[in-house]
Scaffold this motif. Structure first.
Motif, PDB file in Angstrom:
ATOM      1  N   SER A  15       1.220  -0.832   0.145  1.00  0.00           N
ATOM      2  CA  SER A  15      -0.138   0.021  -0.315  1.00  0.00           C
ATOM      3  C   SER A  15       1.190   1.393  -0.306  1.00  0.00           C
ATOM      4  O   SER A  15       0.508   2.018  -0.813  1.00  0.00           O
ATOM      5  CB  SER A  15      -0.904   0.169   1.271  1.00  0.00           C
ATOM      6  OG  SER A  15      -0.224  -0.772   2.604  1.00  0.00           O
ATOM      7  N   PHE A  16       2.019   1.338   0.635  1.00  0.00           N
ATOM      8  CA  PHE A  16       2.811   2.370   0.696  1.00  0.00           C
ATOM      9  C   PHE A  16       3.664   2.121  -0.901  1.00  0.00           C
ATOM     10  O   PHE A  16       3.448   4.069  -0.842  1.00  0.00           O
ATOM     11  CB  PHE A  16       3.678   2.265   1.612  1.00  0.00           C
ATOM     12  CG  PHE A  16       4.961   3.038   1.674  1.00  0.00           C
ATOM     13  CD1 PHE A  16       4.879   4.526   2.202  1.00  0.00           C
ATOM     14  CD2 PHE A  16       6.544   2.499   1.124  1.00  0.00           C
ATOM     15  CE1 PHE A  16       6.234   5.270   1.765  1.00  0.00           C
ATOM     16  CE2 PHE A  16       7.646   3.302   0.664  1.00  0.00           C
ATOM     17  CZ  PHE A  16       7.647   4.682   1.365  1.00  0.00           C
ATOM     18  N   LEU A  17       4.291   2.184  -1.611  1.00  0.00           N
ATOM     19  CA  LEU A  17       4.101   1.415  -3.025  1.00  0.00           C
ATOM     20  C   LEU A  17       3.008   2.148  -3.889  1.00  0.00           C
ATOM     21  O   LEU A  17       3.902   3.160  -4.375  1.00  0.00           O
ATOM     22  CB  LEU A  17       5.491   0.118  -3.038  1.00  0.00           C
ATOM     23  CG  LEU A  17       6.685  -0.443  -2.031  1.00  0.00           C
ATOM     24  CD1 LEU A  17       6.918  -1.886  -2.113  1.00  0.00           C
ATOM     25  CD2 LEU A  17       7.288   0.662  -2.094  1.00  0.00           C
ATOM     26  N   LEU A  18       2.707   1.786  -3.495  1.00  0.00           N
ATOM     27  CA  LEU A  18       1.390   1.702  -4.498  1.00  0.00           C
ATOM     28  C   LEU A  18       0.857   3.912  -4.390  1.00  0.00           C
ATOM     29  O   LEU A  18       0.844   4.392  -4.826  1.00  0.00           O
ATOM     30  CB  LEU A  18       0.434   1.223  -4.800  1.00  0.00           C
ATOM     31  CG  LEU A  18       0.366  -0.053  -4.632  1.00  0.00           C
ATOM     32  CD1 LEU A  18      -0.877  -0.768  -4.891  1.00  0.00           C
ATOM     33  CD2 LEU A  18       1.125  -0.160  -6.563  1.00  0.00           C
ATOM     34  N   LYS A  19       0.978   3.994  -2.596  1.00  0.00           N
ATOM     35  CA  LYS A  19       0.661   6.033  -2.795  1.00  0.00           C
ATOM     36  C   LYS A  19       1.895   5.976  -3.197  1.00  0.00           C
ATOM     37  O   LYS A  19       1.313   7.900  -3.795  1.00  0.00           O
ATOM     38  CB  LYS A  19       0.404   5.861  -1.513  1.00  0.00           C
ATOM     39  CG  LYS A  19       0.575   7.652  -0.631  1.00  0.00           C
ATOM     40  CD  LYS A  19      -0.088   7.034   0.783  1.00  0.00           C
ATOM     41  CE  LYS A  19      -0.029   9.002   1.123  1.00  0.00           C
ATOM     42  NZ  LYS A  19      -0.414   8.854   2.301  1.00  0.00           N
ATOM     43  N   CYS A  20       3.507   6.017  -3.253  1.00  0.00           N
ATOM     44  CA  CYS A  20       4.603   6.448  -3.368  1.00  0.00           C
ATOM     45  C   CYS A  20       4.426   6.408  -5.436  1.00  0.00           C
ATOM     46  O   CYS A  20       4.215   7.493  -5.715  1.00  0.00           O
ATOM     47  CB  CYS A  20       5.282   5.476  -3.169  1.00  0.00           C
ATOM     48  SG  CYS A  20       5.788   6.028  -1.315  1.00  0.00           S
ATOM     49  N   LEU A  21       3.852   5.818  -6.480  1.00  0.00           N
ATOM     50  CA  LEU A  21       3.852   5.681  -6.961  1.00  0.00           C
ATOM     51  C   LEU A  21       3.177   6.798  -7.463  1.00  0.00           C
ATOM     52  O   LEU A  21       2.879   7.488  -8.624  1.00  0.00           O
ATOM     53  CB  LEU A  21       3.512   4.576  -8.090  1.00  0.00           C
ATOM     54  CG  LEU A  21       4.859   2.954  -7.829  1.00  0.00           C
ATOM     55  CD1 LEU A  21       4.029   1.667  -8.478  1.00  0.00           C
ATOM     56  CD2 LEU A  21       5.716   3.667  -8.714  1.00  0.00           C
ATOM     57  N   GLU A  22       1.750   6.079  -6.972  1.00  0.00           N
ATOM     58  CA  GLU A  22       0.834   7.759  -7.084  1.00  0.00           C
ATOM     59  C   GLU A  22       1.358   9.320  -7.082  1.00  0.00           C
ATOM     60  O   GLU A  22       1.208   9.463  -7.583  1.00  0.00           O
ATOM     61  CB  GLU A  22      -0.645   7.597  -6.403  1.00  0.00           C
ATOM     62  CG  GLU A  22      -1.883   8.205  -6.672  1.00  0.00           C
ATOM     63  CD  GLU A  22      -3.142   7.726  -6.002  1.00  0.00           C
ATOM     64  OE1 GLU A  22      -3.460   8.900  -5.730  1.00  0.00           O
ATOM     65  OE2 GLU A  22      -3.159   6.309  -5.059  1.00  0.00           O
ATOM     66  N   GLN A  23       1.719   9.399  -6.242  1.00  0.00           N
ATOM     67  CA  GLN A  23       2.536  10.575  -5.398  1.00  0.00           C
ATOM     68  C   GLN A  23       3.588  10.819  -6.444  1.00  0.00           C
ATOM     69  O   GLN A  23       3.154  12.466  -7.075  1.00  0.00           O
ATOM     70  CB  GLN A  23       3.295  10.603  -4.057  1.00  0.00           C
ATOM     71  CG  GLN A  23       1.881  10.715  -3.228  1.00  0.00           C
ATOM     72  CD  GLN A  23       2.548  10.645  -1.589  1.00  0.00           C
ATOM     73  OE1 GLN A  23       3.003   9.319  -1.191  1.00  0.00           O
ATOM     74  NE2 GLN A  23       1.981  11.241  -0.887  1.00  0.00           N
ATOM     75  N   VAL A  24       4.801  10.529  -7.335  1.00  0.00           N
ATOM     76  CA  VAL A  24       5.374  10.738  -8.932  1.00  0.00           C
ATOM     77  C   VAL A  24       4.674  11.280  -9.506  1.00  0.00           C
ATOM     78  O   VAL A  24       5.069  12.226 -10.145  1.00  0.00           O
ATOM     79  CB  VAL A  24       5.897   9.107  -8.710  1.00  0.00           C
ATOM     80  CG1 VAL A  24       6.847   9.627  -9.483  1.00  0.00           C
ATOM     81  CG2 VAL A  24       7.110   8.933  -7.555  1.00  0.00           C
ATOM     82  N   ARG A  25       3.389  10.721  -9.885  1.00  0.00           N
ATOM     83  CA  ARG A  25       2.896  10.274 -10.856  1.00  0.00           C
ATOM     84  C   ARG A  25       2.003  12.446 -10.980  1.00  0.00           C
ATOM     85  O   ARG A  25       1.336  12.676 -12.310  1.00  0.00           O
ATOM     86  CB  ARG A  25       1.641  10.089 -11.381  1.00  0.00           C
ATOM     87  CG  ARG A  25       2.689   8.450 -11.644  1.00  0.00           C
ATOM     88  CD  ARG A  25       1.487   7.100 -12.509  1.00  0.00           C
ATOM     89  NE  ARG A  25       0.394   7.121 -11.682  1.00  0.00           N
ATOM     90  CZ  ARG A  25       0.736   5.804 -10.486  1.00  0.00           C
ATOM     91  NH1 ARG A  25       1.849   5.075 -11.582  1.00  0.00           N
ATOM     92  NH2 ARG A  25      -0.498   5.298 -10.355  1.00  0.00           N
ATOM     93  N   LYS A  26       1.744  12.368 -10.240  1.00  0.00           N
ATOM     94  CA  LYS A  26       0.877  13.621  -9.387  1.00  0.00           C
ATOM     95  C   LYS A  26       1.813  15.112  -9.041  1.00  0.00           C
ATOM     96  O   LYS A  26       1.549  15.973  -9.732  1.00  0.00           O
ATOM     97  CB  LYS A  26      -0.228  13.473  -8.065  1.00  0.00           C
ATOM     98  CG  LYS A  26      -0.208  14.957  -7.372  1.00  0.00           C
ATOM     99  CD  LYS A  26      -1.557  15.055  -8.144  1.00  0.00           C
ATOM    100  CE  LYS A  26      -2.810  16.049  -6.891  1.00  0.00           C
ATOM    101  NZ  LYS A  26      -1.969  17.588  -7.704  1.00  0.00           N
ATOM    102  N   ILE A  27       3.047  15.006  -8.869  1.00  0.00           N
ATOM    103  CA  ILE A  27       3.649  15.953  -8.814  1.00  0.00           C
ATOM    104  C   ILE A  27       4.947  15.863 -10.197  1.00  0.00           C
ATOM    105  O   ILE A  27       4.295  17.233 -10.545  1.00  0.00           O
ATOM    106  CB  ILE A  27       5.272  14.887  -7.685  1.00  0.00           C
ATOM    107  CG1 ILE A  27       4.631  15.833  -5.940  1.00  0.00           C
ATOM    108  CG2 ILE A  27       6.189  16.640  -7.874  1.00  0.00           C
ATOM    109  CD1 ILE A  27       5.608  14.300  -5.183  1.00  0.00           C
ATOM    110  N   GLN A  28       5.013  15.199 -10.571  1.00  0.00           N
ATOM    111  CA  GLN A  28       5.169  15.432 -12.006  1.00  0.00           C
ATOM    112  C   GLN A  28       3.966  16.146 -13.264  1.00  0.00           C
ATOM    113  O   GLN A  28       4.512  16.688 -14.366  1.00  0.00           O
ATOM    114  CB  GLN A  28       5.448  13.431 -12.665  1.00  0.00           C
ATOM    115  CG  GLN A  28       6.681  13.114 -12.486  1.00  0.00           C
ATOM    116  CD  GLN A  28       7.565  11.859 -13.523  1.00  0.00           C
ATOM    117  OE1 GLN A  28       6.506  10.931 -13.731  1.00  0.00           O
ATOM    118  NE2 GLN A  28       8.206  11.070 -13.482  1.00  0.00           N
ATOM    119  N   ALA A  29       2.861  15.882 -12.742  1.00  0.00           N
ATOM    120  CA  ALA A  29       1.529  16.647 -13.235  1.00  0.00           C
ATOM    121  C   ALA A  29       1.867  17.944 -13.137  1.00  0.00           C
ATOM    122  O   ALA A  29       2.046  19.061 -14.065  1.00  0.00           O
ATOM    123  CB  ALA A  29       0.165  15.695 -13.339  1.00  0.00           C
TER     124      ALA A  29
END
Length: 204
Positions: free
Chosen positions: A42-56
Motif C-alpha cells: 500500500s505504501f509503494l502504490l501510494k508513492c507511485l501515485e504521488q510521483v505521477r501527481k507531482i510530475q503532472a
C-alpha cells in the motif's frame, strides 16, 4: 544400557543434524530479505501515485511558464543553473541494479526535502502561477512526509529531522521564472529515477 559401539553412530547422526541445521540457519541469517518484503504494498502504490501527481504538477508549471513567458526549453537555461546556484539531489541508491533500501529512502526523502526548499525559494514567481506552485510544493511536502513516516516504521529514520541548507536567491522576475523551469525539470528527472526504483520494489 546401550553399548558404546551402538551409541557412536547415533551420536554422529545427531551431530551431523545439528551441524546441518546450524549451517542452514547461518545461510538464512546471512541472506538479506528481498527489499520489497520490507515495504508494505500500500505504501509503494501510494508513492507511485504521488510521483505521477507531482510530475503532472511540474509539467503544468513548465507549460504555463512556456505559454506566458516563452521559457520553453530547460536545456537552453542550463547555463543559468550554476550561476543561480540551483543544487541537484542524488538518487543513486534507488537504482534497481544496486538498490539499498534504507539508503534509497534516505536519498528520496533528502531529495524531496531539497525540492521543498527550492520551491519555497520560488515564492512570488507571479500571481497567475502562485496556485500551481503552491500545489506542487504541497504535493512534494506530502510525499516527503510519507517517506519519512515509512522510515520511522522501519526504524531507519535519522534521530533528527534534516534542516534546509542554503537556497538560491532569485533577484529578478526573470531569474525566478527561469528557476521555476529548471527546478521543475530537475524534479521531473529526480522523480523518474524514484519511479523506476519504487516500481521495481512493487514488483511481486
Amino acid at each position: 544400557m546401550a553399548e558404546p559401539s551402538a551409541q557412536s553412530p547415533m551420536k554422529l547422526m545427531v551431530l551431523q543434524l545439528l551441524l546441518w541445521h546450524s549451517a542452514l540457519w547461518t545461510v538464512h541469517e546471512a541472506t538479506p530479505l528481498g527489499p520489497a518484503r520490507s515495504l508494505p504494498q500500500s505504501f509503494l502504490l501510494k508513492c507511485l501515485e504521488q510521483v505521477r501527481k507531482i510530475q503532472a504538477d511540474g509539467a503544468e508549471l513548465q507549460e504555463r511558464l512556456c505559454a506566458a513567458h516563452k521559457l520553453c526549453h530547460p536545456e537552453e537555461l542550463m547555463l543559468l543553473r550554476h550561476s543561480l546556484g540551483i543544487p541537484q539531489a542524488p538518487l543513486s541508491s534507488c537504482s534497481s541494479q544496486s538498490l539499498q533500501l534504507t539508503s534509497c529512502l534516505n536519498q528520496l526523502h533528502g531529495g524531496l526535502f531539497l525540492y521543498q526548499g527550492l520551491l519555497q525559494a520560488l515564492a512570488g514567481i507571479s500571481p497567475e502561477l502562485a496556485p500551481t506552485l503552491d500545489t506542487l510544493q504541497l504535493d512534494v511536502t506530502d510525499f516527503a512526509t510519507n517517506i519519512w513516516l515509512q522510515m520511522e516504521d522501519l526504524g531507519a529514520a535519522p534521530a533528527v529531522q534534516p534542516t534546509q541548507g542554503a537556497m538560491p536567491t532569485f533577484t529578478s522576475a526573470f531569474q525566478r521564472r527561469a528557476g521555476g523551469v529548471l527546478v521543475a525539470s530537475q524534479l521531473h528527472r529526480f522523480l523518474e529515477l524514484a519511479y523506476r526504483g519504487l516500481r521495481y520494489l512493487a514488483e511481486p
